[in-house]
Design a protein around this motif. Structure first.
Motif, PDB file in Angstrom:
ATOM      1  N   LYS A  98      18.881  32.264  38.926  1.00  0.00           N
ATOM      2  CA  LYS A  98      18.987  33.695  38.600  1.00  0.00           C
ATOM      3  C   LYS A  98      18.792  34.557  39.836  1.00  0.00           C
ATOM      4  O   LYS A  98      19.570  35.461  40.115  1.00  0.00           O
ATOM      5  CB  LYS A  98      17.943  34.055  37.538  1.00  0.00           C
ATOM      6  CG  LYS A  98      17.894  35.528  37.196  1.00  0.00           C
ATOM      7  CD  LYS A  98      16.758  35.819  36.237  1.00  0.00           C
ATOM      8  CE  LYS A  98      16.573  37.321  36.083  1.00  0.00           C
ATOM      9  NZ  LYS A  98      15.341  37.641  35.377  1.00  0.00           N
ATOM     10  N   ARG A  99      17.767  34.269  40.605  1.00  0.00           N
ATOM     11  CA  ARG A  99      17.478  35.096  41.791  1.00  0.00           C
ATOM     12  C   ARG A  99      18.528  34.901  42.879  1.00  0.00           C
ATOM     13  O   ARG A  99      18.876  35.855  43.579  1.00  0.00           O
ATOM     14  CB  ARG A  99      16.074  34.801  42.299  1.00  0.00           C
ATOM     15  CG  ARG A  99      15.035  35.362  41.350  1.00  0.00           C
ATOM     16  CD  ARG A  99      13.630  35.152  41.824  1.00  0.00           C
ATOM     17  NE  ARG A  99      12.706  35.792  40.882  1.00  0.00           N
ATOM     18  CZ  ARG A  99      11.418  35.598  40.908  1.00  0.00           C
ATOM     19  NH1 ARG A  99      10.862  34.808  41.808  1.00  0.00           N
ATOM     20  NH2 ARG A  99      10.637  36.205  40.028  1.00  0.00           N
ATOM     21  N   SER A 100      19.042  33.694  43.018  1.00  0.00           N
ATOM     22  CA  SER A 100      20.120  33.455  43.985  1.00  0.00           C
ATOM     23  C   SER A 100      21.349  34.266  43.606  1.00  0.00           C
ATOM     24  O   SER A 100      22.007  34.857  44.455  1.00  0.00           O
ATOM     25  CB  SER A 100      20.491  31.974  44.033  1.00  0.00           C
ATOM     26  OG  SER A 100      19.427  31.203  44.469  1.00  0.00           O
ATOM     27  N   ARG A 101      21.663  34.281  42.315  1.00  0.00           N
ATOM     28  CA  ARG A 101      22.808  35.040  41.829  1.00  0.00           C
ATOM     29  C   ARG A 101      22.608  36.538  42.107  1.00  0.00           C
ATOM     30  O   ARG A 101      23.542  37.224  42.515  1.00  0.00           O
ATOM     31  CB  ARG A 101      23.025  34.803  40.338  1.00  0.00           C
ATOM     32  CG  ARG A 101      24.244  35.543  39.781  1.00  0.00           C
ATOM     33  CD  ARG A 101      24.467  35.300  38.295  1.00  0.00           C
ATOM     34  NE  ARG A 101      24.808  33.910  38.050  1.00  0.00           N
ATOM     35  CZ  ARG A 101      24.088  33.081  37.291  1.00  0.00           C
ATOM     36  NH1 ARG A 101      22.994  33.502  36.693  1.00  0.00           N
ATOM     37  NH2 ARG A 101      24.473  31.838  37.103  1.00  0.00           N
ATOM     38  N   GLN A 102      21.390  37.044  41.912  1.00  0.00           N
ATOM     39  CA  GLN A 102      21.124  38.463  42.152  1.00  0.00           C
ATOM     40  C   GLN A 102      21.319  38.822  43.629  1.00  0.00           C
ATOM     41  O   GLN A 102      21.893  39.861  43.947  1.00  0.00           O
ATOM     42  CB  GLN A 102      19.707  38.815  41.695  1.00  0.00           C
ATOM     43  CG  GLN A 102      19.536  38.782  40.199  1.00  0.00           C
ATOM     44  CD  GLN A 102      18.082  38.928  39.765  1.00  0.00           C
ATOM     45  OE1 GLN A 102      17.150  38.684  40.535  1.00  0.00           O
ATOM     46  NE2 GLN A 102      17.890  39.323  38.518  1.00  0.00           N
ATOM     47  N   VAL A 103      20.832  37.951  44.517  1.00  0.00           N
ATOM     48  CA  VAL A 103      21.023  38.188  45.952  1.00  0.00           C
ATOM     49  C   VAL A 103      22.508  38.149  46.277  1.00  0.00           C
ATOM     50  O   VAL A 103      23.033  39.017  46.981  1.00  0.00           O
ATOM     51  CB  VAL A 103      20.244  37.145  46.797  1.00  0.00           C
ATOM     52  CG1 VAL A 103      20.635  37.212  48.264  1.00  0.00           C
ATOM     53  CG2 VAL A 103      18.749  37.335  46.634  1.00  0.00           C
ATOM     54  N   GLN A 104      23.181  37.150  45.760  1.00  0.00           N
ATOM     55  CA  GLN A 104      24.611  36.990  45.997  1.00  0.00           C
ATOM     56  C   GLN A 104      25.381  38.209  45.488  1.00  0.00           C
ATOM     57  O   GLN A 104      26.279  38.718  46.170  1.00  0.00           O
ATOM     58  CB  GLN A 104      25.065  35.725  45.284  1.00  0.00           C
ATOM     59  CG  GLN A 104      26.437  35.271  45.582  1.00  0.00           C
ATOM     60  CD  GLN A 104      26.777  34.030  44.762  1.00  0.00           C
ATOM     61  OE1 GLN A 104      25.908  33.303  44.296  1.00  0.00           O
ATOM     62  NE2 GLN A 104      28.047  33.798  44.570  1.00  0.00           N
ATOM     63  N   ASP A 105      25.045  38.702  44.303  1.00  0.00           N
ATOM     64  CA  ASP A 105      25.731  39.867  43.736  1.00  0.00           C
ATOM     65  C   ASP A 105      25.508  41.119  44.584  1.00  0.00           C
ATOM     66  O   ASP A 105      26.445  41.889  44.822  1.00  0.00           O
ATOM     67  CB  ASP A 105      25.264  40.126  42.300  1.00  0.00           C
ATOM     68  CG  ASP A 105      25.758  39.078  41.315  1.00  0.00           C
ATOM     69  OD1 ASP A 105      26.643  38.274  41.687  1.00  0.00           O
ATOM     70  OD2 ASP A 105      25.235  39.043  40.186  1.00  0.00           O
ATOM     71  N   ALA A 106      24.278  41.326  45.035  1.00  0.00           N
ATOM     72  CA  ALA A 106      23.992  42.501  45.870  1.00  0.00           C
ATOM     73  C   ALA A 106      24.782  42.427  47.178  1.00  0.00           C
ATOM     74  O   ALA A 106      25.356  43.426  47.633  1.00  0.00           O
ATOM     75  CB  ALA A 106      22.491  42.601  46.153  1.00  0.00           C
ATOM     76  N   LEU A 107      24.840  41.237  47.767  1.00  0.00           N
ATOM     77  CA  LEU A 107      25.613  41.081  49.001  1.00  0.00           C
ATOM     78  C   LEU A 107      27.104  41.228  48.739  1.00  0.00           C
ATOM     79  O   LEU A 107      27.846  41.712  49.603  1.00  0.00           O
ATOM     80  CB  LEU A 107      25.310  39.728  49.648  1.00  0.00           C
ATOM     81  CG  LEU A 107      23.945  39.646  50.315  1.00  0.00           C
ATOM     82  CD1 LEU A 107      23.643  38.215  50.736  1.00  0.00           C
ATOM     83  CD2 LEU A 107      23.859  40.581  51.503  1.00  0.00           C
ATOM     84  N   GLY A 108      27.565  40.834  47.567  1.00  0.00           N
ATOM     85  CA  GLY A 108      28.965  41.033  47.204  1.00  0.00           C
ATOM     86  C   GLY A 108      29.298  42.519  47.115  1.00  0.00           C
ATOM     87  O   GLY A 108      30.349  42.956  47.601  1.00  0.00           O
TER      88      GLY A 108
END
Length: 180
Positions: A98-108
């Motif tokens: 979940k947290r990896s996805r959140q970081v990835q989404d913010a960077l996207g």
């Protein structure tokens, strides 16, 4: 139909068959006398290595888009690895995913705003001198910069949650307990 054919060719390829065979061997045979779940141990080491890559890249990634994009790719690899191996256990990696996805989404979001900003700047340079259009493009560039700043702040906050010492201790403790 073409995509299906490509998929079937990939599944039947010697490379894929070798991967399946190696995974079956890994899952079936203990690596040592005291390691009864070698795949679980391997998965934990691989996840930790991917996590280390995310940490190393982030430490050098200021506001430079190419460096932030590398962090995003590393985060994606971490997430995909955790999702793949999460099926070995009753979900000890859910929070990491979940947290990896959140970081990835913010960077996207950051990357998308940056690309839009560059596009608007290029349009402004290539447009004939139309003051109305130039002003509109300047406004759009400024909006993109605001989006970049917001996404960067969100990235830093989500990254801190992903990598905080407390959350990491809890995660690895839970993973070790679940993977034996």
């Amino acid at each position: 139909a073409r995509e299906r054919e490509a998929l079937l060719a990939g599944i039947g390829s010697p490379r894929y068959l070798k991967l399946v065979d190696e995974l079956q061997q890994l899952a079936a045979e203990p690596a040592s006398a005291d390691d009864s779940r070698p795949l679980a141990g391997y998965s934990l080491r691989l996840i930790k290595r991917r996590f280390g890559q995310v940490e190393r890249l982030e430490s050098r990634a200021d506001h430079r888009p190419k460096r932030l994009h590398r962090v995003r790719i590393a985060c994606k690899q971490l997430r995909y690895t955790a999702e793949f191996f999460n099926s070995l256990n009753p979900d000890p990696l859910g929070k990491l995913i979940k947290r990896s996805r959140q970081v990835q989404d913010a960077l996207g979001r950051y990357h998308d705003a940056y690309v839009r900003e560059q596009f608007m700047k290029d349009m402004r340079r290539s447009m004939p001198s139309d003051p109305g259009m130039s002003d509109a493009l300047c406004g759009m560039v400024e909006e993109c910069r605001c989006e970049e700043k917001d996404a960067y702040r969100e990235f830093k906050a989500k990254y801190r949650k992903l990598t905080s010492a407390g959350s990491q201790r809890k995660l690895w403790k839970r993973v070790r307990r679940e993977t034996g």
